[in-house]
Design an enzyme around this catalytic site. Structure first.
Site: not given
Ligand code: GLU
Length: 484
Positions: A258-260, A262
């Site tokens: 997920s975005k968190r 990387g």
């Protein structure tokens, strides 16, 4: 085979979706079929401006441009091409309403007037009783005359699919294998929202049929919705396509990528400088393996080797180290002249002397063996253009068995032996021969001598080899740099 990629233009393209698109493209190419791109923009509220264009640009960059549907023309303008258009769902709303009416008429769907407050309450009750959240069919029991009256009065309502609850729905997923769903666990899906817009479930079934899809490859988040889709196909009297659900991408700790954690936007990988060859090679190997040791694949090789049967159903770990390794490998494969042309503007921007440098190609070739991303080139080549400042703390290096006290002596030996080479014979072979002789007569280790030479010429711990650098620098500059 006709396959498709059906992105919703709600933001950036997730790297996992690029992989899904690639798998669908590969299957189309493998079977000499056609790959369609359809834009699923039924959720107008979540639409992000420019998202369609950026998805298409990415597909073109990746080398998997559509054969049919929505695409970019040579000027980069969004166009539609093909016999089954329009390929943008917001242009097809009348069509979905027509098919929804047919479902209603045939008794496969029913109107539901429940307000969101009532549905919330129902869900809360179900939660308390630890029941799966599901529509309780209040409106299925309504008297047809009352339904007519409420519709005529303009009461807001949705259209729901009537799932045959007593049935077991089975099918064979191309990746997950035989699947079976009990009808009583499947919710009566909303097909048309109260504003008359279709949901994904109705719209994509209608489209996959009318666009004559043979195979649907999509993310595993849709796996549990397959029974609804199969029931819809049957209600319309249509043959359903085959389905292949692709697993999620995972972080090394096996959490969902997920975005968190990387970069997950495909665009970010372009910005970082990845080559399409490397990124697509990497994506193909995420969850798929060829059954051999081969790791580097060209696109034609992938078309040949790729099969759905070899895709794993478990999540695929996104291993950035492997991606970087592949990137390096693909950098080496670029023809030397092309490589030099790609890095030249970057190097010239920092070192204007590179512009008319007759040995630029030779220099570029030296770093092509080591580079991972193009923007590293100016740093890697800088010592050719600017004299490096070389301190004793770099040259004296215990790993290379070079003590500070020995450095002046080693520099003298290097200078003497290289001075003996005639200017016109200054080529790598003569340099090797001269240094071999110096090693033999001085009793120094080859590694010691070459380290001091390389460090003095480049000022860097990591750099191309000493012989090659000396050859390109020429006799005069080499001796100059040994004289500090
Ligand atoms: N629009 C859907 C999504 O982006 C497509 C799923 C599908 O391929 O059917 O998830």
């Amino acid at each position: 085979m006709r396959t498709r990629f059906a992105p919703s233009p709600t933001g950036f393209l997730h790297i996992g979706n690029l992989r899904t698109a690639f798998f669908a493209w590969l299957m189309a190419k493998k079977t000499k079929g056609s790959f369609t791109v359809r834009i699923e923009d039924t959720d107008r509220a979540r639409e992000v401006e420019g998202a369609v264009e950026s998805v298409l640009r990415l597909l073109h960059w990746a080398g998997i441009a559509p054969d049919e549907g929505v695409m970019l023309d040579d000027a980069g303008k969004i166009i539609e091409k093909g016999k089954c258009g329009p390929y943008i769902q917001s242009k097809r709303f009348d069509l979905y309403r027509k098919y929804a009416d047919q479902l209603l008429k045939d008794g496969h769907a029913y109107r539901c007037f429940c307000t969101s407050e009532r549905l919330d309450e129902m869900r809360k009750k179900q939660e308390k009783l630890r029941q799966a959240p599901m529509y309780d069919r209040t409106c299925l029991e309504l008297d047809p005359a009352e339904v007519e009256k409420r519709v005529a009065a303009g009461e807001k309502h949705v259209l729901r699919l009537k799932i045959p609850r007593e049935e077991t729905i089975t099918y064979e997923d191309k990746i997950y294998g035989p699947m079976s769903f009990k009808g009583h666990t499947v919710d009566d899906q909303v097909l048309l929202k109260s504003d008359g817009f279709p949901t994904y479930h109705l719209a994509h079934v209608v489209d996959d049929h009318l666009m004559e899809m043979d195979l649907v490859i999509r993310g595993e988040e849709w796996l549990s919705s397959v029974p609804k889709h199969l029931i819809l196909f049957r209600a319309f009297g249509w043959k359903a396509p085959e389905y292949a659900h692709v697993s999620l991408l995972l972080n090394p700790d096996r959490s969902k990528l997920s975005k968190r954690q990387g970069d997950v936007a495909a665009e970010d990988f372009i910005k970082k400088g990845y080559l399409p060859e490397a990124l697509m090679n990497f994506l193909a190997l995420l969850g798929w393996n060829p059954g051999t040791e081969q790791e580097m694949f060209t696109i034609p090789e992938l078309i040949e080797a790729f099969t759905l049967e070899r895709i794993h159903k478990s999540g695929a770990v996104f291993d950035l180290k492997k991606l970087e390794w592949l990137q390096g490998q693909w950098m080496r494969k670029i023809p030397a002249k092309d490589f030099a042309d790609r890095i030249k503007p970057l190097v010239v921007a920092r070192f204007p002397d590179a512009e008319n440098d007759a040995s630029f190609l030779q220099k570029a070739t030296l770093i092509q063996e080591r580079i991972t991303f193009f923007p590293e080139a100016p740093d890697m080549l800088g010592f050719f253009y600017d004299d490096p400042t070389v301190g004793i703390d770099l040259i004296a290096n215990p790993k290379q068995k070079v003590e500070a006290a020995d450095v002046p002596k080693i520099l003298e030996i290097l200078k003497k032996s290289l001075e003996s080479i005639e200017e016109k014979n200054w080529i790598k072979d003569s340099i090797v021969a001269a240094l071999d002789a110096a090693i033999a007569s001085s009793g120094l280790k080859k590694g010691q001598l070459l380290w001091v030479l390389r460090a003095s010429l480049t000022g860097r711990a990591y750099s191309p080899g000493a012989y090659e650098v000396a050859e390109i620098l020429g006799k005069e500059r080499t001796l100059e740099r040994l004289s500090i």
